[in-house]
Design an enzyme around this catalytic site. Structure first.
Site, PDB file in Angstrom:
ATOM      1  N   HIS A  83       2.883   0.359   3.350  1.00 23.10           N
ATOM      2  CA  HIS A  83       3.580  -0.635   2.630  1.00 23.10           C
ATOM      3  C   HIS A  83       4.627  -0.031   2.177  1.00 23.10           C
ATOM      4  O   HIS A  83       5.950  -0.433   1.845  1.00 23.10           O
ATOM      5  CB  HIS A  83       3.304  -1.599   1.114  1.00 23.10           C
ATOM      6  CG  HIS A  83       2.505  -2.547   1.787  1.00 23.10           C
ATOM      7  ND1 HIS A  83       3.151  -3.844   0.599  1.00 23.10           N
ATOM      8  CD2 HIS A  83       1.400  -3.067   3.026  1.00 23.10           C
ATOM      9  CE1 HIS A  83       1.846  -4.709   1.440  1.00 23.10           C
ATOM     10  NE2 HIS A  83       1.154  -4.454   2.578  1.00 23.10           N
ATOM     11  N   HIS A 105      -7.123  -4.363   9.227  1.00 25.57           N
ATOM     12  CA  HIS A 105      -7.449  -5.676   8.894  1.00 25.57           C
ATOM     13  C   HIS A 105      -9.264  -4.857   9.355  1.00 25.57           C
ATOM     14  O   HIS A 105     -10.026  -5.553   8.821  1.00 25.57           O
ATOM     15  CB  HIS A 105      -7.059  -6.900   9.337  1.00 25.57           C
ATOM     16  CG  HIS A 105      -5.987  -7.414   8.539  1.00 25.57           C
ATOM     17  ND1 HIS A 105      -5.593  -8.607   8.522  1.00 25.57           N
ATOM     18  CD2 HIS A 105      -5.129  -6.516   8.416  1.00 25.57           C
ATOM     19  CE1 HIS A 105      -4.565  -8.501   8.451  1.00 25.57           C
ATOM     20  NE2 HIS A 105      -3.907  -7.483   7.247  1.00 25.57           N
TER      21      HIS A 105
END
Length: 756
Positions: free
Chosen positions: A92, A285
């Protein structure tokens, strides 16, 4: 009467109604004066590169490895390992980068400051940064927050069994929020109405189940994406406060096919192709989980709105313990694999192994679970070893299965795990290093040796460089070549002014002005450019052929030297002798080293310094000028003197006379300022759009000058007029030339990180 009511002080300094409140469209020059020594506690002599080189790099990595599994009671680690949280932190930090203007990214540690530290997509990352504070505290000035955040993500991957592509340091911190980045116009978190305008809202699908057979969806137009969604440039996120896409689907509508369209656009605007996009999602993920243990109304205000006692933390959670198994972050409660702290291919295995049906998280968010109870008990609980769960997926995960292009790549990675590992390693490195600029800025023992096209590689200089005597001779050849001052200056400007201080791309080094796509940009006047380059290449060939010791001059150096010669001649025309500083050492890149698509993002939609605008935009021409100046790292005085000088040097695109307020073009005088400030003329608009103007003599009515909005703002805007008055004064000529030469030299060398 209370003590408070007697107090005569109602507001501290800086409070009250501001100029921006009164005049919201006032040109904002504050973005030109960020990150000065006034806000930097490190001091002007601080050399971050030197400090980083003295760092015990392996010791830092070991300290980070120790942090990974040392769970803290105040924020317990999921599955006993902070690695997934740290990957998200680094992702992020870097993932705000966008190709359109090069802004965002991990390069300055902006995740520490508003608005990023309080974005809805960054919930709980305040805890991640606080977990690594002991490491930052230990090594202090030797490693920046910007570098540490990215390095922590790398170490997290390695500690969970993944082999990374490498890591490079070299990201110095800044000490205040970046005010130049346009994150959108919405005034509510997760709003998206402005960036998509009045386009059709997404509609809920009538069926919340996806079947296993992808062919049933391959040729089906998404029921939730009829009509294209056109995302505002340069944004690369679908909603205010998100990094990329809404994981529930566009505007929260759980349609994987429509989600794929958003993913492709947003990841593409971060310079990722389809394969890199699939690799990043499937690789990222493989680890960790999302958090949505309870309703979102349990979550308190973000860090910037939280109380002092929170000490920079935000999103306090009153659900249960507010942490561990009661954590609420995105509102989604998804764990993808049975080994969330170990690298594996299980994410893709699960994605294709089950038929998926729509469900909701405990917080009420759309997510997906295997049909008919399949997979029950496969997934461990993050905090309670007695609990087991079924695997789950986000809408944005299922996009990798039901978008035809993504599905093809995903199935290949499923069958070839080693390809996923390599693609993810490379894409992760690109994600976290995209805004670092050329290899000259890369520091540390883990810098990869492989040349990567997205790094805009430039060959090493392996030959002797020209000396002062050579430079003088070359300038003589250039000035005798028949090329005009304006041609020399405009060509050098075209090369150097592509530089973006945001992602450190562009600039004159590499000599890419002679290559596609830059040689064909309308702003560079291709026909004139070809003539200038042909002449300079002849001078280059003649010089290089005459050398016996291997000495050479690159075309990149010669373009800059030609501009310097033009400036010196223009000053001489004005009666002043100046020497424009020149440092050789630029090299010439090849077309094969130049990604045409990637470089197309550097094409200016406007360049006020050349009075050029590619089209009509909602943003004013003067605002686009300030934006360009900020990318060139200019201050308001530098922008002012530079534009005033370039106007009289007559480098406008198409030889437009707008702003050429002189009867002696190609002469470096302060005429632009003197004539702009002349009260003997009156300015009036000559277009309905108020974008062109003419100055008429107040007595005779004769048209004296014409100008653009960019020209007139230097007499209209109070702050710019004040600066213009300095350069328009009777005693300003010498100072004007001196300051112009200084800022010209600065721009020519913006990409010379090898000189630092």
């Amino acid at each position: 009467m209370s003590t408070e009511s007697k107090c005569p002080f109602n507001h501290a300094a800086g409070g009250g109604t501001t100029n921006r409140d009164w005049w919201p469209k006032q040109l904002n020059l504050k973005i030109l004066h960020q990150h000065s020594s006034l806000s930097d506690p490190m001091g002007e002599d601080f050399d971050y590169a030197k400090e980083f080189k003295s760092l015990d790099f392996e010791a830092v990595k070991q300290d980070l490895r120790d942090v990974m599994t040392r769970s803290q009671d105040w924020w317990p680690a999921d599955f006993g390992h902070y690695g997934p949280l740290f990957i998200r932190m680094a992702w992020h930090s870097a993932g705000t980068y966008r190709t359109g203007d090069g802004r965002g990214g991990a390069g300055a540690g902006q995740q520490r400051f508003a608005p990023l530290n309080s974005w809805p997509d960054n919930v709980s990352l305040d805890k991640a940064r606080r977990l690594i504070w002991p490491v930052k505290q230990k090594y202090g000035r030797k490693i920046s927050w910007a570098d540490l955040i990215v390095l922590t993500g790398n170490v997290a991957l390695e500690s969970m069994g993944f082999k990374t592509f490498g890591f490079s340091g070299g990201r110095p911190d800044v000490w205040e929020p970046e005010e130049d980045v346009y994150w959108g116009s919405e005034t509510t978190w997760l709003g998206g109405e402005e960036r998509y305008g009045a386009q059709k809202k997404m509609q809920q699908p009538g069926d919340g189940t996806l079947v296993a057979e992808p062919e049933n969806h391959a040729n089906e137009e998404s029921r939730t994406a009829s009509g294209e969604r056109n995302l505002e440039n340069p944004l690369a996120a679908v909603q205010m406060g998100l990094i990329y896409v809404n994981p529930e689907g566009p505007e929260g509508v759980p349609d994987p096919v429509a989600s794929a369209r958003d993913i492709r656009e947003t990841f593409g605007r971060m310079a990722m192709n389809d394969e890199e996009t699939v690799a990043l999602i499937a690789g990222g993920h493989a680890f960790g989980k999302t958090h949505g243990a309870g309703p979102a109304d349990n979550v308190g205000p973000e860090p910037e709105a939280a109380g002092l006692e929170q000490q920079g933390f935000g999103w306090s959670n009153k659900f249960g313990t507010g942490k561990g198994g009661d954590t609420i972050t995105s509102g989604l409660e998804v764990t993808w694999t049975s080994t969330p702290t170990q690298w594996s291919n299980e994410y893709l295995e699960n994605l294709f192994a089950f038929d998926w049906e729509l469900t909701k998280s405990p917080a009420g968010a759309h997510q997906w679970t295997p049909k008919n109870g399949a997979g029950a008990g496969k997934i461990p609980d993050a905090h309670d070893p007695s609990k087991r769960h079924a695997p789950s997926m986000l809408t944005s995960d299922l996009a990798l299965r039901f978008d035809p292009a993504y599905e093809q790549i995903s199935r290949r990675f499923l069958a070839n795990p080693e390809q996923l590992a390599d693609a993810f390693a490379r894409a992760w490195f690109k994600l976290t290093h995209r805004d670092m600029g050329p290899l000259a800025r890369y520091l540390g023992p883990e810098t990869p040796t492989e040349e990567l096209l997205w790094q805009d590689p430039i060959p090493d200089v392996t030959h002797p460089l020209v000396d002062d005597q050579d430079v003088a001779a070359l300038k003589g050849k250039i000035l005798d070549s028949g090329l005009s001052v304006s041609q020399l200056v405009s060509t050098a400007w075209a090369a150097a002014s592509t530089f973006r201080g945001s992602d450190k791309r562009g600039g004159a080094n590499g000599g890419r002005l002679r290559l596609a796509p830059q040689k064909d940009w309308a702003v560079n006047q291709p026909a004139q450019l070809a003539n200038v380059l042909s002449t300079l290449e002849s001078i280059q060939s003649e010089f290089n052929a005459a050398q016996s010791n291997g000495k050479k001059v690159s075309i990149a150096d010669l373009i800059v030297l030609a501009g310097s010669a033009g400036v010196e001649q223009a000053a001489k025309n004005a009666g002043q002798q100046v020497t424009v500083p020149f440092t050789a050492g630029r090299a010439d890149a090849s077309q094969e080293q130049t990604d045409v698509e990637s470089f197309s993002f550097l094409e200016p939609i406007a360049d006020g310094f050349r009075n050029y605008q590619k089209g009509r935009y909602k943003v004013s021409a003067e605002s686009l000028l300030v934006d360009k100046a900020q990318l060139l790292t200019l201050t308001a005085p530098e922008m002012t003197v530079l534009l005033g000088g370039l106007r009289v040097l007559n480098i406008n695109v198409g030889q437009s006379k707008h702003g050429v307020f002189t009867d002696k073009p190609e002469t470096l005088t302060n005429d632009f300022f003197k004539n702009l400030l002349d009260m003997a003329v009156e300015w009036k608009a000559t277009s309905g759009a108020n974008d062109t103007f003419e100055a008429r003599d107040r007595k005779t009515g004769e048209v004296k000058w014409t100008g653009s909005r960019v020209d007139l703002v230097f007499g209209s805007h109070a702050q710019l007029r004040a600066i213009s008055e300095v350069y328009g004064s009777a005693d300003a000529q010498e100072r004007f030339v001196k300051d112009f030469v200084a800022v010209w030299t600065k721009v020519m060398n913006l990409d010379r990180f090898d000189l630092a």
